[in-house]
Design an enzyme around this catalytic site. Sequence first.
Site, PDB file in Angstrom:
ATOM      1  N   TRP A  83       0.896  -1.153   0.000  1.00  0.00           N
ATOM      2  CA  TRP A  83       0.000   0.000   0.000  1.00  0.00           C
ATOM      3  C   TRP A  83       0.936   1.204   0.000  1.00  0.00           C
ATOM      4  O   TRP A  83       1.664   1.433   0.967  1.00  0.00           O
ATOM      5  CB  TRP A  83      -0.868  -0.018   1.261  1.00  0.00           C
ATOM      6  CG  TRP A  83      -1.921   1.038   1.287  1.00  0.00           C
ATOM      7  CD1 TRP A  83      -3.180   0.963   0.760  1.00  0.00           C
ATOM      8  CD2 TRP A  83      -1.817   2.338   1.882  1.00  0.00           C
ATOM      9  NE1 TRP A  83      -3.856   2.131   0.992  1.00  0.00           N
ATOM     10  CE2 TRP A  83      -3.056   2.994   1.673  1.00  0.00           C
ATOM     11  CE3 TRP A  83      -0.805   3.035   2.563  1.00  0.00           C
ATOM     12  CZ2 TRP A  83      -3.302   4.288   2.130  1.00  0.00           C
ATOM     13  CZ3 TRP A  83      -1.056   4.322   3.008  1.00  0.00           C
ATOM     14  CH2 TRP A  83      -2.297   4.930   2.794  1.00  0.00           C
ATOM     15  N   GLU A 500     -16.802   3.865   0.625  1.00  0.00           N
ATOM     16  CA  GLU A 500     -15.588   3.077   0.400  1.00  0.00           C
ATOM     17  C   GLU A 500     -15.766   2.012  -0.662  1.00  0.00           C
ATOM     18  O   GLU A 500     -14.805   1.660  -1.345  1.00  0.00           O
ATOM     19  CB  GLU A 500     -14.986   2.527   1.700  1.00  0.00           C
ATOM     20  CG  GLU A 500     -15.803   1.573   2.493  1.00  0.00           C
ATOM     21  CD  GLU A 500     -15.065   1.126   3.790  1.00  0.00           C
ATOM     22  OE1 GLU A 500     -15.755   0.634   4.680  1.00  0.00           O
ATOM     23  OE2 GLU A 500     -13.842   1.259   3.905  1.00  0.00           O
ATOM     24  N   LYS A 619      -6.610  -2.682   4.543  1.00  0.00           N
ATOM     25  CA  LYS A 619      -7.367  -3.198   5.669  1.00  0.00           C
ATOM     26  C   LYS A 619      -6.842  -2.672   6.997  1.00  0.00           C
ATOM     27  O   LYS A 619      -7.592  -2.349   7.902  1.00  0.00           O
ATOM     28  CB  LYS A 619      -7.289  -4.731   5.642  1.00  0.00           C
ATOM     29  CG  LYS A 619      -8.056  -5.416   6.740  1.00  0.00           C
ATOM     30  CD  LYS A 619      -9.526  -5.287   6.499  1.00  0.00           C
ATOM     31  CE  LYS A 619     -10.361  -5.927   7.576  1.00  0.00           C
ATOM     32  NZ  LYS A 619     -11.746  -5.436   7.552  1.00  0.00           N
TER      33      LYS A 619
END
Length: 624
Positions: A83, A500, A619
């Site tokens: 990420w 989201e 996450k």
Amino acid sequence: MCGIVGYVSSVAPREADHVALDVLLQGLGRLEYRGYDSAGVAVVTPDGQLGARKRAGKLQNLLDEVEAQPLPVAQTGIGHTRWATHGGPTDQNAHPHLADDGKLAVIHNGIIENFAQLRQGLAADGVEFESETDTEIAAHQLAKNHRATGDLTEAMRVTVGQLEGAFTLLAVHADAPDTVVAARLNSPLVIGLGEGENFLGSDVAAFIDHTRRAVEIGQNQIVTITPDSVSIIDADGHAVEGEPFDVDWDPATAEKGGFESFMDKEIHDQPQAVADTLLGRFGLDGRLQLSEMNIDESLLKSVDKIVVIACGTAAYAGQVAKYAIEHWCRIPTEVELAHEFRYRDPVVNEKTLVVAVSQSGETMDTLMAVRHARQQGAKVIAICNTFGSTIPRESDGVLYTHAGPEIAVASTKAFLSQVVACYLLGLYLAQLRGNKYSDEIRVILDELEAIPAKIQRILDETKPQVTQFAQANKDVSSVLFLGRHVGYPVAMEGALKLKELAYIHAEGFAAGELKHGPIALIDEGQMVIIVVPSKKGRDSLHAKVLSNIQEVRARGANTVVIAEEGSTEVEEFASQVFYVPETTTLLAPLLATVPLQVFAMDLATAKNLDVDQPRNLAKSVTVE
Ligand code: M6R
């Protein structure tokens, strides 16, 4: 953010038998939910050849790459799914990063804050950089220290002392083909123990297919794994013992189990997640027992304020907790986003109980707030779903939710089980402090125990209607959500899910606030989803929300209502009603949230979006 896996094995690979690569890729598959903008692996062969492959995009791109460009057969390796923080999601910026003429490979989770300064020093040494990442700086710094010390563990120890920030680093070197070295500073890392093989992972999901024996590692520690040994040292080089624990997750719970997506599966897991979170909380005398909380009863009796800290969905669970705890225990309860709490000099002291809610147990904002609260003398209880994670480890006590692994980025079953854990905490405090008689508590617990079957009924009966409605409305461009009392956090949770997953404008408002400004947003056809409270017990609340529906409908809104079975009076004001089973007002979020989760998931699916891995998200948010 970022998934990390490391592996060493003594199993001699047959030709073309990729022991390490298979384990690494399987682990990355399990960890992809932590970050999915690029992925890479590095392996070291027994005769000291290091090979690496990496690709921008989802893990599948890396799988295609290793098929097209096979790696040498190996027993040792590291793998990463990213990420992005420093540098965009490109092939160059993907991990691993190599140094020492391709003999050293490093992967990293977190942020190295002094990377610019280190980069200058390395550039002055003549190092040329291939990426924009802070990780590459760490790789070259480690290579420099390795040249100076001749030992990968010692080089890692020295390097960690030179880096500032929060990070986990894993490294392999061609000169140490049976070794993976790692360091942890404010970023997650656990060890998996095998027979003739050992593992490292950002969380236990990385190795759950192979072992359930795990070891927690403390902050600022360095771990070295070989096929037959695990050794941990602290920043001064002294040996330390890790804390072993057993993982009670079944690998099958981390599979889709026939559902289209993890999110769909996790929505269907909710009856079980709620039931499991309630399990084993009663003593022989029938009284609620939360022994794992580990906080002195006299202290809990003297608490004069509760502060719930959390982020995102977990913070909405905290908002539900506020209504319940204040009502049941009469203790003033605040809820604050952890990142705001941490940096505003909050008033907390020895009489404050801080409740940190986090599914992952690794959210950096929440972790920093936990540390700050403890420094001020407050006691901290973590409500957490992940064994061996940092937040419970650094808290005074913990109440585990038992939702099982939550893989989809959008939180569903974790939310419901967090709400249940908050209720349990509230009821336990009420029992302890004598605010409620045990038969009163029993009535609420009985109702809680009836919730799983009621969620199941929503899944069986209401879900198909919501799916149809979501598909028919896939082109909606803006949705407002309204709720009052505990319906307000439910409204915000419904809006967050839609933002989201479906990337459309969505806001949750307190219904009473509407006339103070947001009502100006209502235009012809604006979709407004309203969570209507039960009319039993809180009749005035119910009536007020009905008025709010009429206010928006009069201005042209397309009103969609979530109401309790039997509340047929809402039909007059709604273009669509989704009914949920009856329960008490305070427990209603456990039911009203479910249709909103389904709505967001199915609307996003109808738009062909990836509901498990929405864009830009990860996450577990392990950077501030
Ligand atoms: O792991 P945590 O519960 O601490 O995570 C907190 C938030 O990042 C998380 O709830 C996030 O808002 C979810 N993506 C919401 O679906």
